[in-house]
Design an enzyme around this catalytic site. Structure first.
Site, PDB file in Angstrom:
ATOM      1  N   ILE A 176       0.840  -1.203   0.000  1.00  0.00           N
ATOM      2  CA  ILE A 176       0.000   0.000   0.000  1.00  0.00           C
ATOM      3  C   ILE A 176       0.872   1.250   0.000  1.00  0.00           C
ATOM      4  O   ILE A 176       0.613   2.205  -0.738  1.00  0.00           O
ATOM      5  CB  ILE A 176      -0.977   0.000   1.186  1.00  0.00           C
ATOM      6  CG1 ILE A 176      -2.005  -1.134   1.034  1.00  0.00           C
ATOM      7  CG2 ILE A 176      -1.705   1.337   1.296  1.00  0.00           C
ATOM      8  CD1 ILE A 176      -2.914  -1.330   2.239  1.00  0.00           C
ATOM      9  N   CYS A 177       1.930   1.247   0.809  1.00  0.00           N
ATOM     10  CA  CYS A 177       2.813   2.428   0.891  1.00  0.00           C
ATOM     11  C   CYS A 177       3.469   2.707  -0.461  1.00  0.00           C
ATOM     12  O   CYS A 177       3.529   3.857  -0.902  1.00  0.00           O
ATOM     13  CB  CYS A 177       3.896   2.217   1.946  1.00  0.00           C
ATOM     14  SG  CYS A 177       3.240   2.058   3.622  1.00  0.00           S
ATOM     15  N   THR A 178       3.942   1.665  -1.114  1.00  0.00           N
ATOM     16  CA  THR A 178       4.567   1.849  -2.425  1.00  0.00           C
ATOM     17  C   THR A 178       3.557   2.424  -3.410  1.00  0.00           C
ATOM     18  O   THR A 178       3.862   3.369  -4.139  1.00  0.00           O
ATOM     19  CB  THR A 178       5.147   0.521  -2.948  1.00  0.00           C
ATOM     20  OG1 THR A 178       6.151   0.066  -2.027  1.00  0.00           O
ATOM     21  CG2 THR A 178       5.764   0.689  -4.322  1.00  0.00           C
TER      22      THR A 178
END
Length: 155
Positions: free
Chosen positions: A44-46
């Site tokens: 999700i962060c990427t």
């Protein structure tokens, strides 16, 4: 501590992916989008940071500086930035662990990571947008863009 719109943004001085110290006060004079994220290289962060990368011109054209903060060490951030081609600094809140995330009210003590906190700080250092998403809850970036547009229109 929960920050809200109208609060003064807490000061920070953190090393970036190249171990160069970046401070909020050093960025004063221009709006700053402060994006906390849990972990480099996570799914999700990427995705969120890649969207930010791909739409960076939306922010830079409005005169907004972007910084992303996690509790990852600088070595991880350097590899993450190189792999993804991020055009904004990745700041390390590694030690003392999570101090800046704590100041912004987005540190998850049990997991040792920041929540997905997003803060738009105006040129004077006041919060004009604040949003916190829980782990696993991806952010809709439309709220940030709307706040940037409103700030830009008011200038």
């Amino acid at each position: 501590m929960t920050l809200t719109v109208g609060d003064v943004a807490p000061e920070f001085s953190l090393p970036d992916q190249d171990k160069q110290v970046v401070s909020l006060s050093g960025l004063r004079g221009a709006p700053v989008l402060v994006v906390f994220y849990p972990f480099a290289f996570s799914g999700i962060c990427t995705g969120e940071l890649c969207q930010l990368r791909d739409e960076l011109v939306t922010y830079t054209d409005a005169g907004v500086q972007v910084v992303a903060i996690s509790t990852d060490p600088t070595f991880s951030l350097k590899a993450f930035r190189a792999e993804q081609g991020f055009g904004f600094p990745l700041l390390s809140d590694f030690w003392p662990h999570g101090t800046t995330a704590q100041a912004y009210g987005v540190f998850n003590e049990r997991a040792g990571m920041p929540l997905r906190g997003t803060f738009l700080v105006d040129a004077a250092g006041t919060l004009v947008f604040a949003e916190v998403n829980q782990p696993g809850d991806a952010r809709a970036q439309s709220g940030w863009k709307d706040a940037v547009a409103q700030l830009s229109a008011a200038a």
